[in-house]
Write a protein that holds these residues in place. Structure first.
Motif, PDB file in Angstrom:
ATOM      1  N   MET A   1      43.699  76.099  19.539  1.00  0.00           N
ATOM      2  CA  MET A   1      44.384  77.079  20.154  1.00  0.00           C
ATOM      3  C   MET A   1      45.772  76.695  20.620  1.00  0.00           C
ATOM      4  O   MET A   1      45.516  75.446  20.920  1.00  0.00           O
ATOM      5  CB  MET A   1      43.280  77.367  21.401  1.00  0.00           C
ATOM      6  CG  MET A   1      43.757  78.662  22.328  1.00  0.00           C
ATOM      7  SD  MET A   1      42.621  78.944  23.534  1.00  0.00           S
ATOM      8  CE  MET A   1      41.209  79.493  22.519  1.00  0.00           C
ATOM      9  N   ARG A   2      46.484  77.256  20.798  1.00  0.00           N
ATOM     10  CA  ARG A   2      47.899  76.719  21.340  1.00  0.00           C
ATOM     11  C   ARG A   2      48.230  77.832  22.647  1.00  0.00           C
ATOM     12  O   ARG A   2      48.311  78.965  22.617  1.00  0.00           O
ATOM     13  CB  ARG A   2      48.918  77.289  20.024  1.00  0.00           C
ATOM     14  CG  ARG A   2      50.257  76.473  20.341  1.00  0.00           C
ATOM     15  CD  ARG A   2      50.956  76.377  19.001  1.00  0.00           C
ATOM     16  NE  ARG A   2      52.314  75.567  19.161  1.00  0.00           N
ATOM     17  CZ  ARG A   2      52.402  74.324  19.340  1.00  0.00           C
ATOM     18  NH1 ARG A   2      51.247  73.765  18.941  1.00  0.00           N
ATOM     19  NH2 ARG A   2      53.465  73.793  19.405  1.00  0.00           N
ATOM     20  N   TYR A   3      49.116  76.804  23.526  1.00  0.00           N
ATOM     21  CA  TYR A   3      49.669  77.223  24.620  1.00  0.00           C
ATOM     22  C   TYR A   3      51.293  76.897  24.656  1.00  0.00           C
ATOM     23  O   TYR A   3      51.474  75.930  23.925  1.00  0.00           O
ATOM     24  CB  TYR A   3      48.883  76.657  25.809  1.00  0.00           C
ATOM     25  CG  TYR A   3      47.626  77.238  25.982  1.00  0.00           C
ATOM     26  CD1 TYR A   3      47.381  78.124  26.713  1.00  0.00           C
ATOM     27  CD2 TYR A   3      46.446  76.629  25.401  1.00  0.00           C
ATOM     28  CE1 TYR A   3      45.819  78.699  26.895  1.00  0.00           C
ATOM     29  CE2 TYR A   3      45.010  76.994  25.619  1.00  0.00           C
ATOM     30  CZ  TYR A   3      44.926  78.076  26.378  1.00  0.00           C
ATOM     31  OH  TYR A   3      43.694  78.516  26.431  1.00  0.00           O
ATOM     32  N   ASP A   4      51.934  77.590  25.337  1.00  0.00           N
ATOM     33  CA  ASP A   4      53.220  77.130  25.876  1.00  0.00           C
ATOM     34  C   ASP A   4      53.424  75.853  26.619  1.00  0.00           C
ATOM     35  O   ASP A   4      54.038  74.858  26.603  1.00  0.00           O
ATOM     36  CB  ASP A   4      53.987  78.203  26.433  1.00  0.00           C
ATOM     37  CG  ASP A   4      54.346  79.412  25.562  1.00  0.00           C
ATOM     38  OD1 ASP A   4      54.574  79.237  24.498  1.00  0.00           O
ATOM     39  OD2 ASP A   4      54.007  80.619  26.317  1.00  0.00           O
ATOM     40  N   GLU A 256      53.308  73.038  23.744  1.00  0.00           N
ATOM     41  CA  GLU A 256      54.871  72.712  23.665  1.00  0.00           C
ATOM     42  C   GLU A 256      55.006  71.808  24.655  1.00  0.00           C
ATOM     43  O   GLU A 256      55.749  70.881  24.432  1.00  0.00           O
ATOM     44  CB  GLU A 256      55.568  73.862  23.871  1.00  0.00           C
ATOM     45  CG  GLU A 256      55.326  75.054  22.957  1.00  0.00           C
ATOM     46  CD  GLU A 256      55.972  74.550  21.415  1.00  0.00           C
ATOM     47  OE1 GLU A 256      56.952  73.755  21.422  1.00  0.00           O
ATOM     48  OE2 GLU A 256      55.489  74.887  20.333  1.00  0.00           O
ATOM     49  N   GLN A 257      54.354  71.712  25.627  1.00  0.00           N
ATOM     50  CA  GLN A 257      54.581  70.998  27.022  1.00  0.00           C
ATOM     51  C   GLN A 257      53.438  70.793  27.866  1.00  0.00           C
ATOM     52  O   GLN A 257      52.593  71.655  27.981  1.00  0.00           O
ATOM     53  CB  GLN A 257      55.662  71.456  27.852  1.00  0.00           C
ATOM     54  CG  GLN A 257      57.149  71.488  27.322  1.00  0.00           C
ATOM     55  CD  GLN A 257      58.193  71.957  28.327  1.00  0.00           C
ATOM     56  OE1 GLN A 257      58.642  71.180  29.077  1.00  0.00           O
ATOM     57  NE2 GLN A 257      58.425  73.410  28.474  1.00  0.00           N
ATOM     58  N   ILE A 258      53.119  69.280  28.290  1.00  0.00           N
ATOM     59  CA  ILE A 258      51.949  69.149  28.907  1.00  0.00           C
ATOM     60  C   ILE A 258      52.334  68.541  30.381  1.00  0.00           C
ATOM     61  O   ILE A 258      53.505  67.705  30.410  1.00  0.00           O
ATOM     62  CB  ILE A 258      51.122  68.087  28.341  1.00  0.00           C
ATOM     63  CG1 ILE A 258      50.559  68.575  26.851  1.00  0.00           C
ATOM     64  CG2 ILE A 258      50.003  67.717  29.106  1.00  0.00           C
ATOM     65  CD1 ILE A 258      50.121  67.745  25.815  1.00  0.00           C
ATOM     66  N   PHE A 259      51.844  69.011  31.309  1.00  0.00           N
ATOM     67  CA  PHE A 259      52.092  68.654  32.758  1.00  0.00           C
ATOM     68  C   PHE A 259      50.958  67.644  33.217  1.00  0.00           C
ATOM     69  O   PHE A 259      49.889  68.673  33.319  1.00  0.00           O
ATOM     70  CB  PHE A 259      52.495  69.770  33.717  1.00  0.00           C
ATOM     71  CG  PHE A 259      53.619  70.300  33.112  1.00  0.00           C
ATOM     72  CD1 PHE A 259      55.006  70.107  33.787  1.00  0.00           C
ATOM     73  CD2 PHE A 259      53.730  71.357  32.176  1.00  0.00           C
ATOM     74  CE1 PHE A 259      56.042  70.928  33.288  1.00  0.00           C
ATOM     75  CE2 PHE A 259      54.693  72.269  31.601  1.00  0.00           C
ATOM     76  CZ  PHE A 259      56.279  71.710  32.453  1.00  0.00           C
ATOM     77  N   SER A 260      50.936  66.723  33.714  1.00  0.00           N
ATOM     78  CA  SER A 260      49.818  65.850  34.161  1.00  0.00           C
ATOM     79  C   SER A 260      50.065  65.455  35.676  1.00  0.00           C
ATOM     80  O   SER A 260      51.023  64.781  36.101  1.00  0.00           O
ATOM     81  CB  SER A 260      49.614  64.501  33.273  1.00  0.00           C
ATOM     82  OG  SER A 260      48.711  63.885  33.843  1.00  0.00           O
ATOM     83  N   LEU A 433      55.721  65.297  27.918  1.00  0.00           N
ATOM     84  CA  LEU A 433      54.514  64.995  28.691  1.00  0.00           C
ATOM     85  C   LEU A 433      55.380  64.598  30.237  1.00  0.00           C
ATOM     86  O   LEU A 433      55.976  63.503  30.166  1.00  0.00           O
ATOM     87  CB  LEU A 433      53.873  63.810  28.419  1.00  0.00           C
ATOM     88  CG  LEU A 433      52.851  63.345  29.183  1.00  0.00           C
ATOM     89  CD1 LEU A 433      51.782  64.810  29.380  1.00  0.00           C
ATOM     90  CD2 LEU A 433      51.937  62.162  28.542  1.00  0.00           C
ATOM     91  N   HIS A 434      54.975  65.422  30.945  1.00  0.00           N
ATOM     92  CA  HIS A 434      55.704  65.385  32.630  1.00  0.00           C
ATOM     93  C   HIS A 434      54.523  65.019  33.635  1.00  0.00           C
ATOM     94  O   HIS A 434      53.705  65.533  33.521  1.00  0.00           O
ATOM     95  CB  HIS A 434      56.434  66.605  33.032  1.00  0.00           C
ATOM     96  CG  HIS A 434      57.032  67.449  31.964  1.00  0.00           C
ATOM     97  ND1 HIS A 434      58.403  67.249  31.620  1.00  0.00           N
ATOM     98  CD2 HIS A 434      56.660  68.462  30.892  1.00  0.00           C
ATOM     99  CE1 HIS A 434      58.806  67.771  30.654  1.00  0.00           C
ATOM    100  NE2 HIS A 434      57.908  68.876  30.099  1.00  0.00           N
ATOM    101  N   LEU A 435      55.059  63.991  34.431  1.00  0.00           N
ATOM    102  CA  LEU A 435      54.309  63.536  35.615  1.00  0.00           C
ATOM    103  C   LEU A 435      54.508  64.799  36.857  1.00  0.00           C
ATOM    104  O   LEU A 435      55.761  64.751  36.914  1.00  0.00           O
ATOM    105  CB  LEU A 435      54.588  62.152  36.049  1.00  0.00           C
ATOM    106  CG  LEU A 435      54.063  61.156  35.049  1.00  0.00           C
ATOM    107  CD1 LEU A 435      54.616  59.853  35.769  1.00  0.00           C
ATOM    108  CD2 LEU A 435      52.505  61.249  34.741  1.00  0.00           C
ATOM    109  N   GLY A 465      61.900  69.921  26.669  1.00  0.00           N
ATOM    110  CA  GLY A 465      61.054  68.971  27.179  1.00  0.00           C
ATOM    111  C   GLY A 465      61.692  67.542  27.288  1.00  0.00           C
ATOM    112  O   GLY A 465      61.929  67.027  28.219  1.00  0.00           O
ATOM    113  N   GLY A 466      62.306  67.213  25.976  1.00  0.00           N
ATOM    114  CA  GLY A 466      63.061  65.969  26.155  1.00  0.00           C
ATOM    115  C   GLY A 466      62.265  64.852  26.317  1.00  0.00           C
ATOM    116  O   GLY A 466      60.876  65.073  25.992  1.00  0.00           O
TER     117      GLY A 466
END
Length: 468
Positions: A1-4, A256-260, A433-435, A465-466
Motif C-alpha cells: 500500500m502506498r501513501y504520499d 513518498e515522505q515519512i515524519f517521525s 525522513l523528517h523529525l 523531501g531532500g
C-alpha cells in the motif's frame, strides 16, 4: 500500500503534521502503536475515572485573535476555532523556595504585571534588571546561533544579580521543557519563559482528551487515516532515502515522505542506524508523578495556586538523581484552580519530581512497586509545606514512573523531553525522513503542534523531501 506521507506517532506533533498534510491534499496515515492517542499528552481510565497524563497546562495562552502569537497561528493553520478549546485561564501560579525556614513565593499569572510587581516586592533592587531581562529575551525562533549556544544561567545572572531570584527564574522553564541538566540554552530559555510567564497558561475545559478529540476530528475531516495499534518495527532505507515502513504485524507501507515523532535516537534505531553516539544522545531527565483524587476542592484546604514550582533550599538542582527521585524540588499542579466555567467534579492534585530511570528499570515487579510507593510518599512529604498534604483527603491515587514513560512513548530512558541535542531543522540524516516533536526542538503542547505544522508545511512546499 502506498501513501504520499506516513506519520509515526499520534501525539500532538504527529496529529498536527497529519492535519496539514491532509489539508494539502496528500494521502496520509498516522501510525500509532498503542490503543490511545496523545503520546506524552494522553489519558487513561482507572476505576471509572479518566486521568490526564502530561497535561499540566497549555502554555502560550493569549486572548482570542492576538496577532502573531503562537496559539493564534496554530489555530489558524489547523482551522480550529479558538472557542472550541474552551480554555480556562490559570488563577495564578508561583515559584516557591524554602530558604532558612522561610517560604519565598514569587507569584505570576497571565498578566505580566503581576510578576513585575512580585519581583519589585520581593527583590526591590532587581526591578530594573528584570525589565532588561524581559526586553532581551530571545524570540520564539529560539534566537541566533550564538543565543542558542549561550548558557541561560550565565545570561540570567547578567541581568539579575540577586542569586535567589536568578535561581527562581530558571525553575519553571527547566521543569516545563529543558532536556539539559542544570541549565538550558539562552534561546530555549527565551522560548519557555515567554510561553509560561510573558503569555501564560490555561487548561482545556475537558482536559487533554477534549483537545485530542478536536485534532483527530480535524484530521479525519480532511480525509486522513488514523491507524491505531499499528506500531512501526522498521523504516526501510534504500540509497540513503526512506522508502517504506514495516509494521509490527509485517505489513509494508510505502510513502513518498515519512515524519517521525518517535525521537532522534529511536528513529535512527528504526532505520537500523544504532551507533556509539546514541548513548550520548539519550536524554537523562525523567519524572515520577502522582495524581491524587480528593474528597473536596483544594481551595477548601486553602490552596489557591494553579501550579507551584517548589525548591527546598536557595539553589535549584535540575539533574538526574543518584537515588530513585530528587524530592528537593518538584511541581504541584491543581487542575481545579483554573477558572473553569463549571467546577471539576472532584478535587485533583498532581505532584511531580525528577527521577532516575535506571534505578526503576533494574527492579523486579514487586520491588518496583515498593520503590514507586516509597518515592511517592517522599514526594508528598516534600510538597506538603508548599501546598497541603493530600493524603488525608484522598479517595484515589495513581502514579507513573520513568519506565511507564518509556513503555508508552518509546523514549529511551523515559526521557520526557528527549535528547538534549535537538535537530531544529527536523533533519534525521536520511532523505525524505523528517523529525517532528520534542527532538526537533519544540516542547510542550503548543511547541509540539508548531513542530508538526512547520515541518509539514516545509515538506509540502518542497515535496521531494531532500536530505532531511
Amino acid at each position: 500500500m502506498r501513501y504520499d506521507a506516513l506519520v509515526i506517532g499520534a501525539g500532538m506533533s504527529g496529529l498536527a503534521a497529519g492535519i496539514r498534510l491532509a489539508q494539502a491534499g496528500k494521502r496520509v496515515a498516522i501510525l500509532e502503536r498503542h490503543y490511545l492517542w496523545g503520546g506524552l499528552n494522553s489519558f487513561y481510565k482507572r476505576a471509572g475515572r479518566r486521568f490526564d497524563t502530561g497535561l499540566h497546562a497549555l502554555t502560550n495562552f493569549v486572548p482570542r485573535n492576538t496577532a502573531g502569537a503562537p496559539l493564534t497561528k496554530i489555530l489558524r493553520q489547523l482551522r480550529i476555532p479558538y472557542d472550541a478549546l474552551e480554555l480556562a485561564p490559570q488563577s495564578f501560579s508561583e515559584t516557591a523556595f524554602a530558604v532558612q525556614g522561610q517560604l519565598v513565593r514569587l507569584r505570576y499569572s497571565n498578566e505580566l504585571d503581576l510578576m513585575r510587581s512580585e519581583v519589585a516586592r520581593l527583590f526591590p533592587a532587581e526591578s530594573a534588571g528584570f525589565d532588561r531581562l524581559l526586553a532581551s529575551l530571545p524570540h520564539y525562533t529560539g534566537g541566533t546561533e550564538l543565543e542558542r549556544a549561550a548558557s541561560a544561567r550565565v545570561r540570567v545572572a547578567e541581568f539579575v544579580r540577586d542569586p535567589l531570584l536568578a535561581e527562581m527564574l530558571l525553575v519553571a522553564p527547566c521543569f516545563y521543557g529543558s532536556a539539559s541538566e542544570d541549565d538550558m540554552s539562552w534561546g530555549d530559555f527565551g522560548v519557555l519563559f515567554r510561553s509560561i510567564h510573558v503569555e501564560g497558561m490555561a487548561r482545556p475545559a475537558g482536559g487533554i482528551k477534549a483537545l485530542l478529540d478536536l485534532l483527530i476530528g480535524r484530521f479525519e475531516a480532511e480525509g486522513g487515516e488514523l491507524r491505531m495499534r499499528n506500531g512501526v518495527a522498521r523504516i526501510e532505507v534504500r540509497d540513503g532515502c526512506a522508502r517504506a515502513v514495516l509494521l509490527d504485524d509485517g505489513t509494508r507501507l510505502e510513502a513518498e515522505q515519512i515524519f517521525s515523532s518517535a525521537g532522534l535516537v529511536e528513529t535512527r534505531a528504526l532505520c537500523g542506524l544504532d551507533g556509539a553516539q546514541d548513548e550520548h544522545d539519550i536524554g537523562r531527565l525523567s519524572f515520577v508523578e502522582t495524581i491524587s483524587v480528593l474528597d473536596r476542592a483544594p481551595h477548601e484546604l486553602g490552596y489557591l495556586a494553579t501550579i507551584t514550582f517548589f525548591n527546598n533550599g536557595p539553589t535549584f538542582r535540575y539533574a538526574r538523581p543518584d537515588d530513585f527521585i530528587d524530592a528537593t524540588s518538584g511541581v504541584i499542579n491543581c487542575p481545579n484552580n483554573y477558572a473553569h466555567k463549571t467546577p471539576l467534579p472532584e478535587g485533583l492534585l498532581r505532584v511531580t519530581a525528577i527521577a532516575n530511570h535506571a534505578r526503576f528499570a533494574a527492579l523486579g515487579e514487586a520491588e518496583y512497586r515498593a520503590a514507586k510507593d516509597r518515592s511517592v510518599e517522599r514526594m508528598l512529604d516534600a510538597a506538603a509545606p508548599f501546598a497541603f498534604d493530600p493524603r488525608p483527603y484522598s479517595v484515589e491515587r495513581d502514579s507513573f514512573s520513568p519506565t511507564t514513560i518509556e513503555r508508552f512513548t518509546g523514549h529511551r530512558g523515559g526521557a520526557i523531553y528527549g535528547t538534549p541535542h535537538k535537530r531544529r531543522d527536523g533533519a534525521s540524516g536520511v532523505a525524505a525522513l523528517h523529525l517532528i516533536g520534542t527532538d526537533a526542538g519544540q516542547v510542550g503542547i503548543v511547541g509540539a503542534l508548531l513542530s508538526g505544522i512547520a515541518t509539514a508545511n516545509s515538506a509540502v512546499l518542497a515535496p521531494q523531501g531532500g536530505a532531511s
